[in-house]
Design a protein around this motif. Structure first.
Motif, PDB file in Angstrom:
ATOM      1  N   MET A  50       0.821  -1.190   0.000  1.00 46.32           N
ATOM      2  CA  MET A  50       0.000   0.000   0.000  1.00 46.32           C
ATOM      3  C   MET A  50       0.867   1.256   0.000  1.00 46.32           C
ATOM      4  O   MET A  50       0.589   2.194  -0.719  1.00 46.32           O
ATOM      5  N   LEU A  51       1.921   1.261   0.817  1.00 43.17           N
ATOM      6  CA  LEU A  51       2.811   2.417   0.867  1.00 43.17           C
ATOM      7  C   LEU A  51       3.470   2.648  -0.486  1.00 43.17           C
ATOM      8  O   LEU A  51       3.573   3.782  -0.950  1.00 43.17           O
ATOM      9  N   LEU A  52       3.880   1.568  -1.141  1.00 43.25           N
ATOM     10  CA  LEU A  52       4.517   1.697  -2.447  1.00 43.25           C
ATOM     11  C   LEU A  52       3.550   2.297  -3.456  1.00 43.25           C
ATOM     12  O   LEU A  52       3.942   3.140  -4.274  1.00 43.25           O
ATOM     13  N   GLY A  53       2.288   1.906  -3.397  1.00 42.65           N
ATOM     14  CA  GLY A  53       1.288   2.478  -4.288  1.00 42.65           C
ATOM     15  C   GLY A  53       1.141   3.981  -4.106  1.00 42.65           C
ATOM     16  O   GLY A  53       1.027   4.730  -5.076  1.00 42.65           O
ATOM     17  N   TYR A  54       1.179   4.421  -2.854  1.00 44.13           N
ATOM     18  CA  TYR A  54       1.099   5.860  -2.592  1.00 44.13           C
ATOM     19  C   TYR A  54       2.331   6.598  -3.087  1.00 44.13           C
ATOM     20  O   TYR A  54       2.239   7.727  -3.552  1.00 44.13           O
ATOM     21  N   THR A  55       3.503   5.973  -2.991  1.00 46.16           N
ATOM     22  CA  THR A  55       4.701   6.652  -3.498  1.00 46.16           C
ATOM     23  C   THR A  55       4.614   6.829  -5.007  1.00 46.16           C
ATOM     24  O   THR A  55       5.041   7.855  -5.533  1.00 46.16           O
ATOM     25  N   TYR A  56       4.040   5.864  -5.724  1.00 47.54           N
ATOM     26  CA  TYR A  56       3.834   6.027  -7.163  1.00 47.54           C
ATOM     27  C   TYR A  56       2.834   7.145  -7.441  1.00 47.54           C
ATOM     28  O   TYR A  56       3.000   7.935  -8.366  1.00 47.54           O
ATOM     29  N   TYR A  57       1.804   7.229  -6.622  1.00 43.28           N
ATOM     30  CA  TYR A  57       0.802   8.294  -6.767  1.00 43.28           C
ATOM     31  C   TYR A  57       1.445   9.669  -6.555  1.00 43.28           C
ATOM     32  O   TYR A  57       1.233  10.594  -7.330  1.00 43.28           O
ATOM     33  N   PHE A  58       2.264   9.794  -5.522  1.00 45.83           N
ATOM     34  CA  PHE A  58       2.913  11.079  -5.261  1.00 45.83           C
ATOM     35  C   PHE A  58       4.010  11.378  -6.265  1.00 45.83           C
ATOM     36  O   PHE A  58       4.335  12.528  -6.513  1.00 45.83           O
ATOM     37  N   GLN A  59       4.582  10.335  -6.868  1.00 51.39           N
ATOM     38  CA  GLN A  59       5.534  10.551  -7.958  1.00 51.39           C
ATOM     39  C   GLN A  59       4.831  11.293  -9.085  1.00 51.39           C
ATOM     40  O   GLN A  59       5.366  12.237  -9.653  1.00 51.39           O
ATOM     41  N   TYR A  60       3.626  10.868  -9.380  1.00 51.54           N
ATOM     42  CA  TYR A  60       2.831  11.520 -10.419  1.00 51.54           C
ATOM     43  C   TYR A  60       2.518  12.969 -10.043  1.00 51.54           C
ATOM     44  O   TYR A  60       2.607  13.869 -10.873  1.00 51.54           O
ATOM     45  N   LEU A  61       2.171  13.222  -8.782  1.00 52.07           N
ATOM     46  CA  LEU A  61       1.798  14.573  -8.345  1.00 52.07           C
ATOM     47  C   LEU A  61       2.983  15.527  -8.267  1.00 52.07           C
ATOM     48  O   LEU A  61       2.833  16.722  -8.504  1.00 52.07           O
ATOM     49  N   THR A  62       4.153  15.021  -7.919  1.00 54.52           N
ATOM     50  CA  THR A  62       5.297  15.894  -7.652  1.00 54.52           C
ATOM     51  C   THR A  62       6.349  15.919  -8.747  1.00 54.52           C
ATOM     52  O   THR A  62       7.297  16.680  -8.667  1.00 54.52           O
ATOM     53  N   ASP A  63       6.212  15.095  -9.771  1.00 53.59           N
ATOM     54  CA  ASP A  63       7.229  14.961 -10.824  1.00 53.59           C
ATOM     55  C   ASP A  63       8.575  14.519 -10.266  1.00 53.59           C
ATOM     56  O   ASP A  63       9.630  14.927 -10.742  1.00 53.59           O
ATOM     57  N   LYS A  64       8.553  13.725  -9.234  1.00 54.17           N
ATOM     58  CA  LYS A  64       9.763  13.161  -8.625  1.00 54.17           C
ATOM     59  C   LYS A  64       9.733  11.656  -8.798  1.00 54.17           C
ATOM     60  O   LYS A  64       8.684  11.063  -9.036  1.00 54.17           O
ATOM     61  N   THR A  65      10.880  11.001  -8.637  1.00 57.89           N
ATOM     62  CA  THR A  65      10.927   9.547  -8.745  1.00 57.89           C
ATOM     63  C   THR A  65      10.413   8.914  -7.454  1.00 57.89           C
ATOM     64  O   THR A  65      10.330   9.572  -6.420  1.00 57.89           O
ATOM     65  N   VAL A  66      10.088   7.626  -7.522  1.00 56.66           N
ATOM     66  CA  VAL A  66       9.616   6.908  -6.337  1.00 56.66           C
ATOM     67  C   VAL A  66      10.670   6.941  -5.222  1.00 56.66           C
ATOM     68  O   VAL A  66      10.331   7.217  -4.067  1.00 56.66           O
ATOM     69  N   PRO A  67      11.963   6.687  -5.525  1.00 56.29           N
ATOM     70  CA  PRO A  67      12.951   6.792  -4.446  1.00 56.29           C
ATOM     71  C   PRO A  67      13.018   8.191  -3.825  1.00 56.29           C
ATOM     72  O   PRO A  67      13.167   8.326  -2.614  1.00 56.29           O
ATOM     73  N   GLU A  68      12.882   9.238  -4.639  1.00 56.12           N
ATOM     74  CA  GLU A  68      12.889  10.599  -4.101  1.00 56.12           C
ATOM     75  C   GLU A  68      11.725  10.821  -3.148  1.00 56.12           C
ATOM     76  O   GLU A  68      11.893  11.407  -2.072  1.00 56.12           O
ATOM     77  N   VAL A  69      10.540  10.354  -3.530  1.00 54.19           N
ATOM     78  CA  VAL A  69       9.363  10.513  -2.671  1.00 54.19           C
ATOM     79  C   VAL A  69       9.556   9.733  -1.370  1.00 54.19           C
ATOM     80  O   VAL A  69       9.299  10.248  -0.277  1.00 54.19           O
ATOM     81  N   ALA A  70      10.031   8.491  -1.473  1.00 52.58           N
ATOM     82  CA  ALA A  70      10.211   7.653  -0.282  1.00 52.58           C
ATOM     83  C   ALA A  70      11.260   8.244   0.658  1.00 52.58           C
ATOM     84  O   ALA A  70      11.054   8.311   1.877  1.00 52.58           O
ATOM     85  N   ILE A  71      12.376   8.697   0.104  1.00 49.68           N
ATOM     86  CA  ILE A  71      13.441   9.275   0.933  1.00 49.68           C
ATOM     87  C   ILE A  71      12.974  10.593   1.543  1.00 49.68           C
ATOM     88  O   ILE A  71      13.230  10.880   2.714  1.00 49.68           O
ATOM     89  N   ARG A  72      12.271  11.406   0.753  1.00 50.25           N
ATOM     90  CA  ARG A  72      11.774  12.687   1.270  1.00 50.25           C
ATOM     91  C   ARG A  72      10.801  12.455   2.423  1.00 50.25           C
ATOM     92  O   ARG A  72      10.799  13.191   3.408  1.00 50.25           O
TER      93      ARG A  72
END
Length: 98
Positions: free
Chosen positions: A1-23
Motif C-alpha cells: 500500500m505504501l509503495l502504491g502511494y509513493t507512485y501516486y505522489f511521484q505523479y503529483l510531484t514529478d519526482k521519482t519513487v525513491p525521491e518521494v520515499a526518501i523525502r
C-alpha cells in the motif's frame, strides 16, 4: 500500500519513487538520519534529489503516514498490551490485563 502511494505522489510531484520515499523519511520527526545506497551515479543523483529544494505537503505526509502506521516493537507491544487488551485476569473477571 505504501509503495502504491509513493507512485501516486511521484505523479503529483514529478519526482521519482525513491525521491518521494526518501523525502518522506527525511520529513518524519522520528527519523534521525536516512542512509541511502546506490549502484550507479544516476541512482545516487536520484536519491540526492530528495534532500533539498522541495517538500511533501502536510496532507501528503499525513496520507503516507496513515498507510504505514508505527507499531510498537517487542517487548513494548507485550508490556503495554497491544495484543492482549482483551484478555481477562483469570482470578478477577472484572479486571482487564494491560
Amino acid at each position: 500500500m505504501l509503495l502504491g502511494y509513493t507512485y501516486y505522489f511521484q505523479y503529483l510531484t514529478d519526482k521519482t519513487v525513491p525521491e518521494v520515499a526518501i523525502r518522506w523519511l527525511i520529513q518524519k520527526k522520528v527519523v534521525s538520519s536516512v542512509i541511502i545506497g546506490c549502484t550507479s551515479v544516476k541512482q545516487l543523483e536520484e536519491n540526492m534529489g530528495a534532500s533539498a529544494g522541495w517538500e511533501l505537503t502536510t496532507n501528503q505526509m499525513k496520507e503516507l503516514n496513515e498507510t504505514h502506521p508505527v507499531k510498537k516493537p517487542y517487548p513494548y507491544d507485550f508490556i503495554w498490551g497491544v495484543h492482549n487488551s482483551t484478555r481477562m485476569n483469570r482470578f478477577n473477571d472484572s479486571l482487564t490485563l494491560l
